[in-house]
Motif scaffolding. Sequence first.
Motif, PDB file in Angstrom:
ATOM      1  N   SER A 144       0.837  -1.193   0.000  1.00  0.00           N
ATOM      2  CA  SER A 144       0.000   0.000   0.000  1.00  0.00           C
ATOM      3  C   SER A 144       0.874   1.245   0.000  1.00  0.00           C
ATOM      4  O   SER A 144       2.016   1.211   0.472  1.00  0.00           O
ATOM      5  CB  SER A 144      -0.899   0.024   1.240  1.00  0.00           C
ATOM      6  OG  SER A 144      -1.791  -1.061   1.254  1.00  0.00           O
TER       7      SER A 144
ATOM      8  N   SER B 174      -7.359   3.700  -4.633  1.00  0.00           N
ATOM      9  CA  SER B 174      -8.601   3.962  -3.920  1.00  0.00           C
ATOM     10  C   SER B 174      -9.459   4.939  -4.716  1.00  0.00           C
ATOM     11  O   SER B 174      -8.986   5.581  -5.652  1.00  0.00           O
ATOM     12  CB  SER B 174      -8.278   4.531  -2.543  1.00  0.00           C
ATOM     13  OG  SER B 174      -7.562   5.762  -2.672  1.00  0.00           O
TER      14      SER B 174
ATOM     15  N   THR C  15      -4.604   6.537  -2.314  1.00  0.00           N
ATOM     16  CA  THR C  15      -3.956   5.311  -1.862  1.00  0.00           C
ATOM     17  C   THR C  15      -3.729   4.400  -3.057  1.00  0.00           C
ATOM     18  O   THR C  15      -4.638   4.154  -3.842  1.00  0.00           O
ATOM     19  CB  THR C  15      -4.790   4.585  -0.797  1.00  0.00           C
ATOM     20  OG1 THR C  15      -5.060   5.483   0.280  1.00  0.00           O
ATOM     21  CG2 THR C  15      -4.024   3.384  -0.258  1.00  0.00           C
TER      22      THR C  15
END
Length: 121
Positions: free
Chosen positions: A21, A69, A74
């Motif tokens: 991530s 995201s 993200t």
Amino acid sequence: EVHVVESGGGLVQPGGSLRLSCAASDSTACMAWFRQAPGKQREGVAAISRGGITSYAPSMKGRFTISQSNDKKTLYLQMNSLKPEDTAMYYCAADLPPDACYYYTAHFGDWGQGTQVTVSS
């Protein structure tokens, strides 16, 4: 300048999976992943535009999946079927030029500190 922080690296056995991530301080037109192993050249992994267009290094296409995201802040990298040769420090890059959103230009953006991925039995 966009600040990014990577996470999710670790030790995994060959054939295993990891999900990396990257949290960015702002959304940008293009984000990407690249990696660097000790003694080896930097290698682009994948890139994704704000619109969701992706670009992958041929050796990783089919094993790695880049995604983002909804707020585009993200970035993720799902890595499957990992091999020992995937061992490297993985870096997230943000704010790549929108007309240069490719895996091989991944290093053009603002980098983070990286997250270590080690594939070993």
